[in-house]
Scaffold this motif. Structure first.
Motif, mmCIF file in Angstrom:
data_model
loop_
_atom_site.group_PDB
_atom_site.id
_atom_site.type_symbol
_atom_site.label_atom_id
_atom_site.label_comp_id
_atom_site.label_asym_id
_atom_site.label_seq_id
_atom_site.Cartn_x
_atom_site.Cartn_y
_atom_site.Cartn_z
ATOM 1 N N ASP A 24 0.932 -1.274 -0.079
ATOM 2 C CA ASP A 24 -0.151 0.151 0.046
ATOM 3 C C ASP A 24 1.481 1.394 -0.306
ATOM 4 O O ASP A 24 0.270 2.517 -0.898
ATOM 5 C CB ASP A 24 -0.466 -0.004 0.991
ATOM 6 C CG ASP A 24 -2.347 -0.935 1.554
ATOM 7 O OD1 ASP A 24 -2.607 -1.846 0.145
ATOM 8 O OD2 ASP A 24 -2.325 -1.046 1.991
ATOM 9 N N CYS A 84 -9.857 1.769 16.794
ATOM 10 C CA CYS A 84 -9.502 0.550 15.404
ATOM 11 C C CYS A 84 -8.536 -0.717 16.035
ATOM 12 O O CYS A 84 -7.324 -0.476 16.537
ATOM 13 C CB CYS A 84 -7.928 1.344 14.460
ATOM 14 S SG CYS A 84 -7.780 -0.434 12.823
ATOM 15 N N SER A 104 -8.378 -3.107 11.885
ATOM 16 C CA SER A 104 -7.552 -3.136 10.780
ATOM 17 C C SER A 104 -9.365 -1.983 10.433
ATOM 18 O O SER A 104 -10.424 -2.422 10.995
ATOM 19 C CB SER A 104 -7.744 -3.636 9.588
ATOM 20 O OG SER A 104 -8.427 -4.692 9.100
ATOM 21 N N CYS A 105 -9.149 -1.252 9.198
ATOM 22 C CA CYS A 105 -10.627 -1.008 9.036
ATOM 23 C C CYS A 105 -10.431 0.067 7.683
ATOM 24 O O CYS A 105 -9.100 0.092 7.107
ATOM 25 C CB CYS A 105 -10.949 0.446 10.241
ATOM 26 S SG CYS A 105 -10.004 2.024 10.531
ATOM 27 N N TYR A 106 -11.101 0.954 7.280
ATOM 28 C CA TYR A 106 -11.341 1.335 5.878
ATOM 29 C C TYR A 106 -10.316 2.622 5.972
ATOM 30 O O TYR A 106 -9.930 3.370 4.551
ATOM 31 C CB TYR A 106 -12.172 1.535 5.600
ATOM 32 C CG TYR A 106 -12.917 0.911 4.802
ATOM 33 C CD1 TYR A 106 -12.718 0.445 3.417
ATOM 34 C CD2 TYR A 106 -14.223 0.010 5.044
ATOM 35 C CE1 TYR A 106 -13.242 -0.174 2.621
ATOM 36 C CE2 TYR A 106 -14.375 -1.048 4.688
ATOM 37 C CZ TYR A 106 -13.935 -1.358 3.219
ATOM 38 O OH TYR A 106 -14.751 -2.942 2.616
ATOM 39 N N ASN A 107 -10.275 2.994 6.909
ATOM 40 C CA ASN A 107 -9.074 3.830 7.671
ATOM 41 C C ASN A 107 -7.592 3.765 7.267
ATOM 42 O O ASN A 107 -6.642 5.344 6.805
ATOM 43 C CB ASN A 107 -9.234 5.048 8.521
ATOM 44 C CG ASN A 107 -10.639 6.026 8.303
ATOM 45 O OD1 ASN A 107 -10.767 6.618 8.070
ATOM 46 N ND2 ASN A 107 -11.806 6.270 9.974
ATOM 47 N N CYS A 108 -7.710 3.383 7.437
ATOM 48 C CA CYS A 108 -5.888 2.391 7.186
ATOM 49 C C CYS A 108 -5.518 1.399 6.450
ATOM 50 O O CYS A 108 -5.358 1.019 5.292
ATOM 51 C CB CYS A 108 -5.434 1.977 8.857
ATOM 52 S SG CYS A 108 -6.631 0.587 9.251
ATOM 53 N N GLN A 128 -8.738 -1.462 5.498
ATOM 54 C CA GLN A 128 -8.865 -2.095 4.229
ATOM 55 C C GLN A 128 -9.367 -1.600 2.917
ATOM 56 O O GLN A 128 -9.463 -0.145 3.002
ATOM 57 C CB GLN A 128 -9.961 -2.467 4.804
ATOM 58 C CG GLN A 128 -9.614 -3.085 6.440
ATOM 59 C CD GLN A 128 -11.696 -3.346 7.519
ATOM 60 O OE1 GLN A 128 -13.048 -2.811 6.687
ATOM 61 N NE2 GLN A 128 -11.068 -3.848 7.976
ATOM 62 N N ARG A 129 -9.162 -2.008 2.622
ATOM 63 C CA ARG A 129 -10.177 -1.883 0.930
ATOM 64 C C ARG A 129 -11.389 -2.748 0.370
ATOM 65 O O ARG A 129 -10.967 -3.826 0.393
ATOM 66 C CB ARG A 129 -9.121 -1.260 0.139
ATOM 67 C CG ARG A 129 -7.909 0.368 0.529
ATOM 68 C CD ARG A 129 -6.732 -0.638 -0.956
ATOM 69 N NE ARG A 129 -5.740 -1.490 -1.318
ATOM 70 C CZ ARG A 129 -5.794 -2.278 -1.496
ATOM 71 N NH1 ARG A 129 -7.073 -2.058 -2.657
ATOM 72 N NH2 ARG A 129 -5.044 -3.369 -1.806
ATOM 73 N N TYR A 130 -11.997 -2.892 -0.900
ATOM 74 C CA TYR A 130 -12.431 -3.034 -1.852
ATOM 75 C C TYR A 130 -12.198 -4.349 -1.925
ATOM 76 O O TYR A 130 -11.813 -5.444 -2.438
ATOM 77 C CB TYR A 130 -13.202 -2.436 -2.777
ATOM 78 C CG TYR A 130 -14.628 -2.959 -3.283
ATOM 79 C CD1 TYR A 130 -15.525 -3.643 -2.581
ATOM 80 C CD2 TYR A 130 -13.397 -3.423 -4.712
ATOM 81 C CE1 TYR A 130 -16.096 -4.610 -3.710
ATOM 82 C CE2 TYR A 130 -14.820 -4.196 -4.916
ATOM 83 C CZ TYR A 130 -15.695 -5.169 -5.205
ATOM 84 O OH TYR A 130 -16.765 -6.000 -5.320
ATOM 85 N N ARG A 150 -10.610 -7.019 0.166
ATOM 86 C CA ARG A 150 -12.470 -7.982 0.684
ATOM 87 C C ARG A 150 -11.855 -8.562 1.371
ATOM 88 O O ARG A 150 -12.262 -9.349 2.566
ATOM 89 C CB ARG A 150 -13.632 -7.279 0.145
ATOM 90 C CG ARG A 150 -13.759 -7.955 -1.295
ATOM 91 C CD ARG A 150 -14.859 -7.102 -1.576
ATOM 92 N NE ARG A 150 -14.951 -8.224 -2.568
ATOM 93 C CZ ARG A 150 -14.214 -7.675 -3.719
ATOM 94 N NH1 ARG A 150 -13.375 -7.067 -4.089
ATOM 95 N NH2 ARG A 150 -14.529 -8.483 -4.958
ATOM 96 N N HIS A 162 -10.464 -9.127 4.969
ATOM 97 C CA HIS A 162 -10.274 -7.864 6.072
ATOM 98 C C HIS A 162 -10.298 -8.674 7.807
ATOM 99 O O HIS A 162 -10.067 -8.129 8.573
ATOM 100 C CB HIS A 162 -11.509 -7.153 5.770
ATOM 101 C CG HIS A 162 -11.979 -6.420 4.797
ATOM 102 N ND1 HIS A 162 -13.040 -5.720 4.512
ATOM 103 C CD2 HIS A 162 -10.721 -5.649 3.856
ATOM 104 C CE1 HIS A 162 -12.709 -4.720 3.223
ATOM 105 N NE2 HIS A 162 -11.458 -4.986 3.112
#
Length: 518
Positions: free
Chosen positions: A288, A372, A375-379, A381-383, A386, A389
């Motif tokens: 990333d 968090c 993990s979350c979508y702010n760090c 996780q992405r589509y 998935r 996740h």
């Protein structure tokens, strides 16, 4: 291929096979026999494999003798392009490929020289194309389009890695690495298909019906009743076969030069979920940040399952992080990362940026730690990731990446929890133990919580549950403060080591283990 369509009028009319086109590495999952697709609000049932079918079907061919075989003279009429056998080494995870089915009982891994069991070799085929039953059905909102496979990847043997000075990292970049995507089917049982002949009954522009034969059709054994097919007296060529999508591209490999004392970055177990989580999280963190550096989509990198690297000189085992360019023959991204940056390799600069608390992106990562847990979508996780996740954990990932730079990093074994990735580890463990204590209260089992110098444990009548970090070596905690406390506790009662990963994610299993000791 999922149907036919009449194009044109009169003598110029022709048939066109309707298709859905996907890259092979996606098609082996989406078009796998047994799956149902949705196109133009109609359901399409995937039933098997077929050879190449010409996109246009002229009326001169259709009006020929009834029963003519349509695809007998095509350039690639067979339902598969190639087949081979893959055999994975239980020791190092290397996949060995064979052109013919192995029968030698004394096979050995070409990488670690461990014994291979030829009876465990898996037949893999590269499909030419996939076919449906040529029937479109209505799909109700309640209908679920299910994917009956899960992703598995295999790759060629890793190269010899070069040491990077002033770090604990060894790395390599190799062009032309052959990688595989594999669909092993449900429960890794593969796909068994029968070779059959299919009949198509089509109406031309004059309203006349013509029958037509399609050969080289391999229909899934459980779906042979769908469509007009007749069996061919020949043994099945697809018996418990995995679907294979090979690719040649560029790859980058990362591994530590040494494993810090008291830590465990490699496991002898076939599946070690906490350690696998840490390695996969490290791989995602790195790719990333590398994508951000190159200003590209993170999905341009394809992550390969972490595996074992064996030092050719010492025969010591190390974890190997590996990823490739997603594009066939490489896109140049791995080559760019392995080039010289300002004063060192770019991969080293990226590692240092991830662990540098002054870096803006790292500050954003650390600033949301209280909201968090993993993990979350702010760090992380992405589509696009998935499917990972449930595994991703930025704290464990940073700990692994720090091991690649610092050979003295002890991950808190010495009582130093000042590193950002373990700064709040004690708080997470305390919360997990409080949840575990509540479960014991429901069972009417008395328990008390203790902590000393950042280390936590739960004490019951007959045993003690001492919590350890997922990267700590349970069998060798080294000469550390953690080991001193552990030794003191063993003088009182039996001590059961509890992995903090399992404590926070699977507390009921931990309770079951401790109850068996009380």
């Amino acid at each position: 291929y999922h149907g036919t369509k009449l194009l044109g009028q009169g003598n110029q009319a022709r048939f066109n096979f309707t298709i859905i086109d996907r890259d092979l590495e996606l098609a082996i999952y989406e078009f796998a026999p047994g799956n149902q697709l949705l196109k133009d609000h109609q359901g399409i049932q995937c039933v098997g494999f077929t050879g190449d079918l010409s996109p246009f079907w002229s009326w001169q061919t259709i009006n020929s003798k009834v029963g003519t075989t349509y695809n007998e003279n095509f350039q690639n009429p067979e339902a598969y392009q190639e087949k081979r056998w893959l055999l994975q080494c239980e020791s190092c995870g290397t996949w060995t490929q064979f052109v013919e089915e192995p029968s030698d009982n004394e096979l050995s891994c070409g990488y670690c020289e461990s014994l291979l069991h030829s009876e465990e070799a898996k037949l893999c085929v590269v499909p030419t194309a996939f076919c449906s039953d040529f029937k479109h059905t209505k799909v109700t909102p309640a209908t679920e389009l299910r994917n009956q496979s899960h992703v598995s990847q295999a790759e060629d043997q890793p190269p010899t890695l070069a040491l990077e000075p002033h770090t604990n990292l060894r790395s390599a970049m190799i062009s032309g690495v052959r990688t595989f995507k594999v669909n092993p089917g449900i429960d890794k049982e593969g796909f068994t298909a029968e070779r059959r002949e299919r009949k198509l009954r089509l109406k031309n522009y004059q309203g006349q019906y013509r029958s037509y034969k399609l050969e080289h059709q391999h229909i899934l054994e459980s779906l042979t009743e769908r469509g007009s097919t007749t069996p061919i007296a020949s043994p099945s060529e697809f018996k418990n076969a995995w679907l294979l999508a090979p690719k040649v591209t560029d790859a980058l490999f990362l591994a530590p030069q040494s494993i810090p004392s008291g830590l465990r970055l490699i496991s002898d177990e076939q599946i070690d979920q906490p350690l696998r989580t840490a390695l996969i999280s490290a791989l995602h963190l790195f790719t990333d940040r590398a994508a951000l550096t190159l200003d590209i989509d993170p999905d341009e990198f394809e992550k390969i399952e972490p595996r074992v690297y064996i030092d050719p000189d010492t025969q010591q085992r190390f974890p190997l992080l590996q990823f490739t360019d997603r594009l066939l023959n490489g896109a140049g991204y791995c080559v760019n990362l392995y080039s010289l940056g300002v004063s060192k390799l770019k991969i080293v600069e990226i590692l240092q940026d991830i662990l540098d608390e002054r870096n803006n992106e790292t500050q954003l990562l650390l600033s949301h730690r209280k909201r968090c847990e993993s993990s979350c979508y702010n760090c992380m996780q992405r589509y696009g990731n998935r499917q990972y996740h449930g595994l991703l954990d930025w704290r464990l990932g940073m700990a692994v990446l720090r091991c690649l730079l610092d050979s003295t990093f002890s991950c808190g074994l010495d009582g130093n929890f000042a590193y950002p990735e373990i700064l709040d580890w004690g708080e997470q463990v305390k919360g997990g133990l409080q949840q575990l204590q509540a479960l014991f209260d429901d069972d009417e089992i008395e328990s008390t919580l203790h902590n000393l110098d950042g280390f936590h444990w739960i004490e019951m009548n007959s045993c003690i549950g001492f919590v350890v970090h997922p990267l700590w070596d349970k069998d060798d905690l080294g000469d550390s403060r953690c080991f001193e406390i552990y030794e003191e506790l063993t003088q009182k009662k039996h001590v059961q080591l509890i992995n903090s990963f399992r404590l926070t994610r699977r507390p009921f299993l931990v309770r079951k283990e401790l109850r068996s000791l009380t």
